[in-house]
Write a protein that holds these residues in place. Sequence first.
Motif, PDB file in Angstrom:
ATOM      1  N   LYS A   2       0.844  -1.188   0.000  1.00 19.60           N
ATOM      2  CA  LYS A   2       0.000   0.000   0.000  1.00 19.60           C
ATOM      3  C   LYS A   2       0.887   1.248   0.000  1.00 19.60           C
ATOM      4  N   PHE A   3       0.300   2.356  -0.451  1.00 23.51           N
ATOM      5  CA  PHE A   3       1.014   3.627  -0.536  1.00 23.51           C
ATOM      6  C   PHE A   3       0.717   4.500   0.687  1.00 23.51           C
ATOM      7  N   ILE A   4       1.758   5.189   1.171  1.00 21.24           N
ATOM      8  CA  ILE A   4       1.637   6.277   2.148  1.00 21.24           C
ATOM      9  C   ILE A   4       2.044   7.554   1.422  1.00 21.24           C
ATOM     10  N   ASP A   5       1.154   8.517   1.356  1.00 23.01           N
ATOM     11  CA  ASP A   5       1.413   9.726   0.579  1.00 23.01           C
ATOM     12  C   ASP A   5       2.372  10.650   1.314  1.00 23.01           C
ATOM     13  N   LEU A   6       3.425  11.064   0.619  1.00 26.35           N
ATOM     14  CA  LEU A   6       4.416  11.992   1.160  1.00 26.35           C
ATOM     15  C   LEU A   6       4.391  13.316   0.390  1.00 26.35           C
ATOM     16  N   ALA A  73      12.409   5.113  -7.975  1.00 24.40           N
ATOM     17  CA  ALA A  73      11.842   4.310  -6.899  1.00 24.40           C
ATOM     18  C   ALA A  73      12.885   3.334  -6.373  1.00 24.40           C
ATOM     19  N   GLY A  74      12.787   3.017  -5.077  1.00 21.42           N
ATOM     20  CA  GLY A  74      13.714   2.050  -4.517  1.00 21.42           C
ATOM     21  C   GLY A  74      13.864   2.183  -3.023  1.00 21.42           C
ATOM     22  N   GLN A 230      10.505   1.537   1.273  1.00 22.30           N
ATOM     23  CA  GLN A 230      10.513   1.745  -0.178  1.00 22.30           C
ATOM     24  C   GLN A 230       9.821   3.079  -0.499  1.00 22.30           C
ATOM     25  N   VAL A 231      10.426   3.853  -1.389  1.00 23.82           N
ATOM     26  CA  VAL A 231       9.870   5.153  -1.775  1.00 23.82           C
ATOM     27  C   VAL A 231       9.862   5.261  -3.292  1.00 23.82           C
ATOM     28  N   GLY A 232       8.831   5.891  -3.823  1.00 28.72           N
ATOM     29  CA  GLY A 232       8.764   6.171  -5.251  1.00 28.72           C
ATOM     30  C   GLY A 232       8.376   7.615  -5.503  1.00 28.72           C
ATOM     31  N   CYS A 233       9.003   8.224  -6.494  1.00 23.38           N
ATOM     32  CA  CYS A 233       8.685   9.590  -6.923  1.00 23.38           C
ATOM     33  C   CYS A 233       8.151   9.514  -8.348  1.00 23.38           C
ATOM     34  N   PHE A 234       7.023  10.148  -8.609  1.00 19.82           N
ATOM     35  CA  PHE A 234       6.355  10.039  -9.903  1.00 19.82           C
ATOM     36  C   PHE A 234       6.106  11.418 -10.511  1.00 19.82           C
ATOM     37  N   PRO A 235       7.134  11.972 -11.161  1.00 21.44           N
ATOM     38  CA  PRO A 235       6.949  13.231 -11.889  1.00 21.44           C
ATOM     39  C   PRO A 235       6.307  12.956 -13.245  1.00 21.44           C
ATOM     40  N   TRP A 236       5.975  14.006 -13.949  1.00 21.13           N
ATOM     41  CA  TRP A 236       5.505  13.847 -15.326  1.00 21.13           C
ATOM     42  C   TRP A 236       6.632  13.271 -16.189  1.00 21.13           C
ATOM     43  N   ARG A 237       6.272  12.617 -17.272  1.00 16.29           N
ATOM     44  CA  ARG A 237       7.268  12.203 -18.267  1.00 16.29           C
ATOM     45  C   ARG A 237       7.518  13.415 -19.175  1.00 16.29           C
ATOM     46  N   ALA A 246       5.390  16.547  -8.655  1.00 14.58           N
ATOM     47  CA  ALA A 246       5.493  15.095  -8.532  1.00 14.58           C
ATOM     48  C   ALA A 246       4.615  14.592  -7.391  1.00 14.58           C
ATOM     49  N   ARG A 247       4.284  13.326  -7.469  1.00 19.81           N
ATOM     50  CA  ARG A 247       3.663  12.611  -6.356  1.00 19.81           C
ATOM     51  C   ARG A 247       4.735  11.704  -5.774  1.00 19.81           C
ATOM     52  N   ILE A 248       4.949  11.776  -4.466  1.00 21.79           N
ATOM     53  CA  ILE A 248       5.932  10.939  -3.793  1.00 21.79           C
ATOM     54  C   ILE A 248       5.217  10.079  -2.770  1.00 21.79           C
ATOM     55  N   VAL A 249       5.514   8.782  -2.778  1.00 21.31           N
ATOM     56  CA  VAL A 249       4.855   7.854  -1.868  1.00 21.31           C
ATOM     57  C   VAL A 249       5.883   6.912  -1.242  1.00 21.31           C
ATOM     58  N   ALA A 250       5.578   6.454  -0.042  1.00 23.32           N
ATOM     59  CA  ALA A 250       6.271   5.317   0.558  1.00 23.32           C
ATOM     60  C   ALA A 250       5.407   4.093   0.346  1.00 23.32           C
ATOM     61  N   MET A 251       6.046   2.935   0.254  1.00 21.19           N
ATOM     62  CA  MET A 251       5.329   1.689  -0.012  1.00 21.19           C
ATOM     63  C   MET A 251       5.590   0.708   1.117  1.00 21.19           C
ATOM     64  N   VAL A 252       4.511   0.237   1.760  1.00 22.27           N
ATOM     65  CA  VAL A 252       4.635  -0.673   2.896  1.00 22.27           C
ATOM     66  C   VAL A 252       3.742  -1.894   2.662  1.00 22.27           C
ATOM     67  N   GLU A 253       4.072  -2.984   3.334  1.00 21.50           N
ATOM     68  CA  GLU A 253       3.269  -4.198   3.241  1.00 21.50           C
ATOM     69  C   GLU A 253       1.883  -3.961   3.829  1.00 21.50           C
ATOM     70  N   ASP A 254       0.917  -4.766   3.369  1.00 18.39           N
ATOM     71  CA  ASP A 254      -0.473  -4.570   3.778  1.00 18.39           C
ATOM     72  C   ASP A 254      -0.649  -4.588   5.290  1.00 18.39           C
ATOM     73  N   ASP A 255      -0.016  -5.538   5.975  1.00 15.25           N
ATOM     74  CA  ASP A 255      -0.173  -5.645   7.420  1.00 15.25           C
ATOM     75  C   ASP A 255       0.339  -4.396   8.129  1.00 15.25           C
ATOM     76  N   GLU A 256       1.490  -3.907   7.689  1.00 15.37           N
ATOM     77  CA  GLU A 256       2.022  -2.705   8.311  1.00 15.37           C
ATOM     78  C   GLU A 256       1.157  -1.495   7.984  1.00 15.37           C
ATOM     79  N   TYR A 257       0.614  -1.474   6.789  1.00 16.81           N
ATOM     80  CA  TYR A 257      -0.262  -0.361   6.410  1.00 16.81           C
ATOM     81  C   TYR A 257      -1.433  -0.250   7.384  1.00 16.81           C
ATOM     82  N   GLU A 258      -2.035  -1.367   7.737  1.00 11.18           N
ATOM     83  CA  GLU A 258      -3.153  -1.343   8.680  1.00 11.18           C
ATOM     84  C   GLU A 258      -2.718  -0.782  10.022  1.00 11.18           C
TER      85      GLU A 258
END
Length: 291
Positions: A2-6, A73-74, A230-237, A246-258
């Motif tokens: 799941k994504f956490i919005d940064l 991302a990475g 894990q973090v990903g940055c999503f600027p325009w192409r 850009a939209r920047i998000v962290a990515m965590v496992e479902d259990d931790e997200y809860e």
Amino acid sequence: MKFIDLTIPLGIGTPPWPTYEPLQVKYFKRLAPNGANGQVVTHSNHVGTHLDGEIHFYTPGKDIAQLNFDFLAGDAAIVDLSDICGDYDVYTPAMIEERVEVREGDILIIHTGYHHFGWDQPYGNEVRYMVMHPGPDARFAQWCIDKKIKWIGVDCGSADHPMNTKIRDWMPAQAEDADAHFQQKYGKPLAEYFTKDMYQMMHLWMFDKGIIHAECVGGDIDLLVNRRVQVGCFPWRFVDGEASIARIVAMVEDDEYEQLMARKAQMPKTKFGDCYDPVHVERLGGRGSVY
């Protein structure tokens, strides 16, 4: 996962970096009589959460469209410095490595706590956010190069110390305060600490080496400090883009997200629904002075 919005909210009230064009929005058509709403949007690339590209400061560098997802991302380290850095302070590699493991090739997100003074926050203070936040010196820049950091994110107006930018000239009252602070805390006036060759080093020293940065990170960042994620940055192409919103998000496992969402439910929220930690604000003295 799941994504956490940064990412901070983006609207006409979002301040751009000083002197840059703000976001402007107008309707050119409406549902009546056109059957659809349509808007025209104008802005600079340095408003809201955004990624500075190499060609922002390095003419033969990559544009935003040339940045691939292996770079964007990475693995990332998110470090909280709000307990040791306040107005005009300098942060160092040692401060970061005391709090979180940073590995070669990481993304590095620096939580100064100054996102609490952003336009979207109940403690909003645009002057502190843009002009008074902590920043690095040459030790940090060289450490990033040695660590082969992919890109850096900061939760304030600039990855450079504000008094190592043109802001020093534009805000003379704050520059005077900062000069006194540097003499008292670091034993040198600003002009001797940030010398001409160090000017905007996080831009000028780094972009030709492919180490760029995102500014105005925020959102739910307080959920994820002093840890690896894990973090990903999503600027325009964006072909020929020197930077990009850009939209920047962290990515965590479902259990931790809860678990994180349960914690968020217990925390105070901004009017846009992002959580924040009042402890960080208390460390930094509350909203603080606006002049």
